[in-house]
Design an enzyme around this catalytic site. Structure first.
Site, PDB file in Angstrom:
ATOM      1  N   GLU A   1      11.719  -6.899   7.338  1.00  0.00           N
ATOM      2  CA  GLU A   1      11.427  -7.002   5.709  1.00  0.00           C
ATOM      3  C   GLU A   1      12.811  -8.107   5.119  1.00  0.00           C
ATOM      4  O   GLU A   1      13.895  -7.730   5.536  1.00  0.00           O
ATOM      5  CB  GLU A   1      11.380  -5.750   5.114  1.00  0.00           C
ATOM      6  CG  GLU A   1      11.242  -5.656   3.458  1.00  0.00           C
ATOM      7  CD  GLU A   1      11.525  -4.352   2.896  1.00  0.00           C
ATOM      8  OE1 GLU A   1      11.096  -4.026   1.850  1.00  0.00           O
ATOM      9  OE2 GLU A   1      11.992  -3.304   3.686  1.00  0.00           O
TER      10      GLU A   1
ATOM     11  N   LYS B   1       4.360  -5.402  -2.384  1.00  0.00           N
ATOM     12  CA  LYS B   1       4.413  -4.185  -1.936  1.00  0.00           C
ATOM     13  C   LYS B   1       4.208  -3.000  -3.079  1.00  0.00           C
ATOM     14  O   LYS B   1       4.378  -3.103  -4.223  1.00  0.00           O
ATOM     15  CB  LYS B   1       6.095  -3.820  -1.699  1.00  0.00           C
ATOM     16  CG  LYS B   1       6.482  -2.464  -1.241  1.00  0.00           C
ATOM     17  CD  LYS B   1       7.890  -2.719  -0.739  1.00  0.00           C
ATOM     18  CE  LYS B   1       8.513  -1.346  -0.136  1.00  0.00           C
ATOM     19  NZ  LYS B   1      10.050  -1.594   0.344  1.00  0.00           N
TER      20      LYS B   1
ATOM     21  N   CYS C   1       7.376  -1.582   4.206  1.00  0.00           N
ATOM     22  CA  CYS C   1       8.445  -0.534   4.484  1.00  0.00           C
ATOM     23  C   CYS C   1       7.935   0.785   3.891  1.00  0.00           C
ATOM     24  O   CYS C   1       7.275   1.360   4.508  1.00  0.00           O
ATOM     25  CB  CYS C   1       9.693  -1.053   3.896  1.00  0.00           C
ATOM     26  SG  CYS C   1      11.098  -0.005   4.457  1.00  0.00           S
TER      27      CYS C   1
END
Length: 294
Positions: A43, A116, A153
């Site tokens: 990331e 995200k 993540c």
């Protein structure tokens, strides 16, 4: 046999984009030389994990996706090597900023992007200062080398993310990551917990999973974070088939038979026996039925 060949890269980042891009490119080439065709970079690999502190100048790190130099650089590499590269970048879209992965196919074309969905906020990981929650929803892409689903993540802690991508047709789940120590309690090591949660997603959805984390000790103003690496690849039962160490640069590769995995998913009956009409509590924030509209 239709082979699915995947790799996770593990690297440390410095505050120099060119250096980080060069490191990532070197590791991509190494993975491709080992036969990997879907290669996952950690990331926000362009620089340090800037979310350790809330600094206005870090907002300037975000760039539009159009004509993005990092994306264009790796698109050329993807085409040269015939590899699929999910690229994690800090995106500016008008006045809004996102934590975004752009999917570059093996011919160098961009298939789309994912923003995200789950944004953490805590000491050392103050992402809500930098990112708006993603508006793309969960997505999958049919690439030249397999159908992939990508979370980012904090998304990896939510079983709903993995299940959504599995239902959309993913053949492998990918999670670029930046996770390490917790500044309020540096002795707390979540690495095995982190792995087990995702191994559960692999086993629950009967599909391989790849997690690529960064390494290194990054010093912030309000606290430091030591990223614990431990990148890994799990098979469709959740068993770990490849794992990197905690503090070294690494390329890990694993191969899977897509047809065999598909048959196993069908034979197991996991998706056949789902009861979505009973899962109402997970579609509201408090687990309670929605109130009638007025």
């Amino acid at each position: 046999m239709t082979e699915l060949s995947v790799a996770a890269l593990q690297m440390a980042m410095v505050d120099d984009i060119d250096v980080n891009i060069a490191t990532a490119e070197r590791l991509v080439r190494e993975a491709a030389a080992q036969g990997a065709r879907i290669i996952l970079i950690p990331e926000l690999f362009e620089g340090p994990y800037f979310c350790k502190d809330q600094l206005p100048e870090n907002l300037d790190r975000a760039r539009p996706l159009a004509n993005h130099p990092t994306i264009e650089h790796f698109a050329a590499i993807a085409k040269e090597l015939d590899v699929v590269l999910p690229l994690s970048v800090y995106e500016r879209a008008g006045q809004v900023l996102f934590n975004t992965v752009v999917i570059v196919d093996g011919d160098g074309t961009t298939l789309g992007y994912y923003r995200k969905s789950h944004i953490p906020d805590g000491p050392g990981y103050t992402e809500k200062y930098y990112f708006s929650p993603g508006d793309t929803g969960f997505k999958v892409w049919k690439t030249r080398h397999g159908t992939i689903g990508v979370g980012i993540c904090w998304d990896q802690w939510f079983p709903e993310s993995a299940r959504s991508m599995a239902l959309l047709g993913a053949e492998v789940l990918l999670y670029p990551t930046a996770i390490g120590s917790e500044p309020p309690n540096p002795d707390w090591d979540s690495s095995r917990h982190w792995q087990r949660v995702m191994q559960g997603h692999a086993g629950a959805n009967l599909m391989p999973l790849v997690a690529a984390n960064r390494i290194g000790h990054e010093i912030g103003i309000s606290g430091d974070v030591t990223f614990y690496g431990s990148s890994f690849i799990a098979d469709n039962t959740g068993a770990m088939v490849a794992e990197a160490g905690r503090d070294e640069e690494a390329v890990i590769v694993a191969n899977f038979d897509v047809g065999r995995l598909r048959n196993q998913r069908a034979a197991w009956g996991l998706f056949r026996d789902r009861r979505p009409e009973l899962y109402g509590p997970i579609v509201t924030l408090d687990g309670q039925p929605e109130l009638p509209s007025r």
